[in-house]
Design an enzyme around this catalytic site. Structure first.
Site, PDB file in Angstrom:
ATOM      1  N   GLY A  82      48.545  46.720  44.637  1.00  0.00           N
ATOM      2  CA  GLY A  82      49.571  47.286  46.120  1.00  0.00           C
ATOM      3  C   GLY A  82      49.130  46.606  47.456  1.00  0.00           C
ATOM      4  CB  SER A 120      33.672  32.290  33.125  1.00  0.00           C
ATOM      5  OG  SER A 120      34.835  32.634  32.141  1.00  0.00           O
ATOM      6  CE  LYS A 171      35.076  36.200  34.982  1.00  0.00           C
ATOM      7  NZ  LYS A 171      34.280  34.916  34.585  1.00  0.00           N
TER       8      LYS A 171
END
Length: 816
Positions: A396, A713, A756
């Site tokens: 959006g 990560s 996440k």
């Protein structure tokens, strides 16, 4: 003797046959010309239209293969050749086969045969109809045995009536097309007006009828039937000629009318100009430009440039190329809304209502936009800040730009810079180039008709660069609040104030945006939606909009909430809602088919019906990953957050080794090497066999090897997987983790915490391990995202070990 044997024997005695044909039995005694026709003759195919006995016309054929035919005809005494019609599409295939030629043809006498440019041309004098009785040679030159059909006796009065009708039709055609006059003269030199049979054939030859219809006339021997067919063709020809004449007269009348109007208008202009009642085009242009500029409030420099260009326009001739360039420049200069601003609506409650009306969820984004509008309300204007909306596709971003424009009451203009490679698209072309135009920002101001619109730059992370310049660098001046007060467009070449414009940019990721450009923008991140938010969006926005677009009422097609939720979880797990909208549209399309089959019924779609509408689910319900060497990590992608399984396994114990698979990037390979080194050097502290890795070949794999993976990560996750196989113990179930690891065991912060966390909630994972340095990022998340989660923050890998294996590591080091 069959045809093939006869053909072979004829090939052996061609010369004798030619001599025999030249001395036909009819030539042995005195006879009339019609009685001297040979019974054997060579034939030539023609494809455009049949030849008639009453015609005298030139005929042109290819030298190869028909030269030999004409040569042999020339060696005969009578010089008679048969011409047979063949369909044009059949003739295009090459040399026509003998069975493709019409049986009825026209015998002609050959005159003045000449060769030129690979063609042979001769004058053909039509003599008489013939019918092919037998083929004597079926290869060029074609040789046939023929007969000449006799016309039966007909009623004299009827013949006279038809003859007069055909003569009348020929006279009518002569009036519409005088070119037929020469053909009539040739006919009258050979026949009289009372020769009914050649007259009928001549009438047919004058028409432009198709070859098949003309061949039908040639096939018809009885004279009365033939004359009926010819009259019908001539009536059609007259009708076509009449229509053509009417069309020609109508076109001529229109042309004459336009010419007359043109001359009268030119005379009127001259008269009015002489009397001072009218102005020429140049004066009208100047007055129009002056009238436009009088309604604006341009800066003094713009006003001076305007008067300079107007004076130049008045001096130039209208036919001069410079006149057109100057006129176009003044046209653009006077359409920029200098000093025209729309009034901003500073109503925070209304702004909040509009944002809530257009979007479900995104509360943190809405708060940030309301804060931005509140700052503008406090100082009385919205300026000085460039918003950058960053998030996965379909969340959006573009529609938020529309909502901000609605909340402020401003005009909205959007253009995409994705793939843009020419800086002239931003700053315009120089006027010296042909087809020069201003840049996109000048066009935006012209279209919006105010100097303070909301301009959205879509896909700014996909902007390109080429030999034509670097559009991203050209945007620096535009998007810098300190510089865009005096923005210079190369076409207009005057300073413009863009500081009142509200710029909103969108991007899927920040990595590809040049750093100097990114520094000028205020970043607002839009993360993906969780299932509950998607359900609300589908119910409140997507489904009503799709039903309205399809012209359906809600009572005609109803999709249950449970079905929508199953679509979200089983078919559309992407971060945005674009895929969900496509799937709902697919359900509606299939529902419309059922409504058309049974108009009086209503379509209701439940969970059990989804397989019929959408097929089997793309995503199955995943079990919680568990087992020795299997750990769930959390990852960020451009499409949103995702869970990433990491598997470690001991292959054999004959030698030390370490293998990585899963199409990992350089950063993830380094993370794996660090995790391997850290775990193998600290195994004793973590209550494992210190010599495990010395005699083990270990394989570390990240599933879905076809998908490239990279990012800093996964170190903590990889270390946990390696430690699990070394301890021969599975970590605690239903745990997901993220964090980068150092060689000393420090857990470093990572990005994308919101994405996440959403990915973990989507997979129903309630226990998370995050870096301690990311505690602030987690605390800023909305409460509904944190609800039901147990989060452990780790400074050192010791904290991770304690959570995953339920024990504290030993003190000291076991590096060996």
């Amino acid at each position: 003797m069959n045809d093939e044997n006869r053909t072979e024997s004829l090939e052996e005695f061609e010369e004798d046959l030619t001599e025999y044909i030249g001395k036909d039995e009819h030539s042995k005694s005195l006879a009339l010309p019609q009685q001297m026709m040979p019974t054997r003759m060579y034939v030539l195919p023609v494809s455009n239209r049949p030849f008639f006995p009453a015609q005298v016309q030139p005929v042109m054929v290819n030298q190869d293969p028909w030269q030999e035919t004409l040569k042999r005809v020339g060696e005969t005494d009578h010089r008679v050749l048969g011409i047979c019609f063949v369909e044009e599409h059949e003739a295009e295939q090459g040399i026509p086969a003998s069975d493709q030629l019409e049986i009825t043809g026209c015998a002609v006498r050959v005159h003045q045969a000449q060769q030129e440019g690979g063609k042979v041309q001769f004058i053909a004098q039509g003599l008489q109809r013939f019918r092919i009785v037998q083929w004597l040679r079926r290869k060029p030159p074609y040789l046939v045995e023929v007969e000449y059909p006799r016309e039966p006796e007909e009623d004299a009065d009827e013949l006279k009536a038809y003859t007069l009708a055909i003569i009348s039709a020929i006279k009518e055609l002569l009036r519409t097309n005088p070119l037929y006059g020469e053909e009539v003269k040739q006919y009258l030199s050979r026949f009289g007006p009372d020769d009914s049979s050649p007259l009928a054939d001549f009438g047919a030859s004058m028409t432009s009828a198709p070859g098949a219809e003309l061949q039908d006339v040639l096939n018809t021997v009885p004279l009365l039937r033939r004359m009926e067919k010819v009259l019908l063709l001539m009536r059609k020809e007259q009708e076509v000629a009449r229509l053509q004449s009417e069309i020609s007269e109508e076109v001529n009348a229109k042309v004459q009318k336009h010419q007359r109007e043109f001359f009268l208008k030119e005379q009127l202009k001259v008269i009015q100009r002489e009397l001072g009642m009218a102005k020429d085009d140049k004066t009208a242009d100047v007055e129009r430009f002056e009238e436009r500029m009088a309604k604006l409030e341009p800066p003094e420099a713009v006003q001076e440039r305007f008067w300079d260009e107007v004076q130049k326009l008045q001096v130039l001739e209208q036919g001069s190329p410079e006149y057109g360039v100057t006129r176009n420049y003044l046209d653009w200069l006077t359409q920029v809304p200098w000093g025209i601003h729309s009034e901003d609506h500073f109503d925070l409650a209304e702004a909040r209502r509009i944002l809530d009306r257009d979007h479900d969820g995104l509360d943190d984004v809405k708060d940030r936009i309301v804060e931005f509008l509140a700052e503008g309300t406090f100082k009385g204007e919205v300026s000085g800040s460039i918003l950058l909306l960053v998030g996965p596709p379909g969340v959006g971003k573009t529609s938020i730009g529309h909502s901000v424009a609605d909340a402020l009451g401003r005009k909205f203009y959007r253009f995409s810079v994705g793939g843009m490679r020419d800086e002239a698209e931003i700053k315009g072309h120089r006027r010296t180039y042909i087809g020069a135009m201003p840049g996109k920002f000048v066009q935006a101001l012209k279209d919006s008709k105010v100097a303070n619109p909301v301009i959205m730059l879509d896909e700014i992370d996909k902007i390109g660069a080429s030999f034509q310049g670097d559009p991203a660098s050209a945007l620096l001046e535009t998007l810098d609040p300190e510089q865009n007060r005096e923005f210079l467009d190369h076409y207009l070449d005057v300073r413009m104030d863009l500081s009142k414009v509200l710029f909103i940019c969108t991007a899927n990721q920040l990595d590809t945006i040049p750093r100097p450009l990114l520094d000028r923008m205020d970043v607002i991140r839009l993360s993906g939606y969780i299932a509950e938010e998607k359900l609300a969006i589908a119910k409140h926005y997507l489904l009503p909009r799709l039903l309205k677009r399809a012209g359906l009422l809600k009572k005609q097609l109803n999709i249950s909430d449970a079905a929508i939720k199953q679509v979200i979880e089983g078919y559309a797990r992407e971060a945005g809602v674009r895929g969900l909208e496509k799937l709902l549209h697919k359900i509606i399309r299939k529902g419309i088919v059922k409504l058309l089959e049974k108009p009086d019924s209503a379509v209701k779609v439940g969970v059990s019906d989804l397989a019929e509408y959408l097929g089997q689910p793309a995503f199955r319900k995943e079990k919680s990953l568990k087992g020795i060497g299997v750990v769930t990590g959390l990852a960020w992608t451009a499409m949103g957050g995702a869970t990433l399984s990491i598997e470690a396994s001991r292959i054999h114990s004959s030698q030390r080794g370490f293998r990585l698979t899963g199409q990992l990037g350089e950063v993830m390979k380094e993370s794996a090497e660090i995790a391997y080194s850290y775990v193998s050097s600290n195994l004793k502290r973590f209550k494992g066999d210190p010599t495990f890795f010395d005699k083990s070949f270990v394989h570390l794999h990240v599933p879905e090897g076809a998908t490239p993976k990279d990012g800093p990560s996964a170190g903590v996750t990889m270390a946990t997987a390696l430690l699990s196989i070394a301890r021969k113990e599975a970590p605690q179930p239903n745990i997901a983790m993220t964090g980068e690891l150092t060689l000393t065991g420090q857990v470093l912060p990572v990005g994308g915490i919101r994405e996440k966390v959403i990915a973990a909630r989507r997979q129903k994972i309630a226990n998370l391990i995050l870096p301690e340095a990311n505690r602030g990022d987690y605390e800023e998340l909305p409460a509904y995202l944190k609800d039901g989660l147990t989060v452990n923050f780790a400074k050192h890998y010791n904290d991770v070990f304690q959570v995953c294996f339920g024990q504290k590591p030993r003190k000291g080091s076991s590096v060996h």
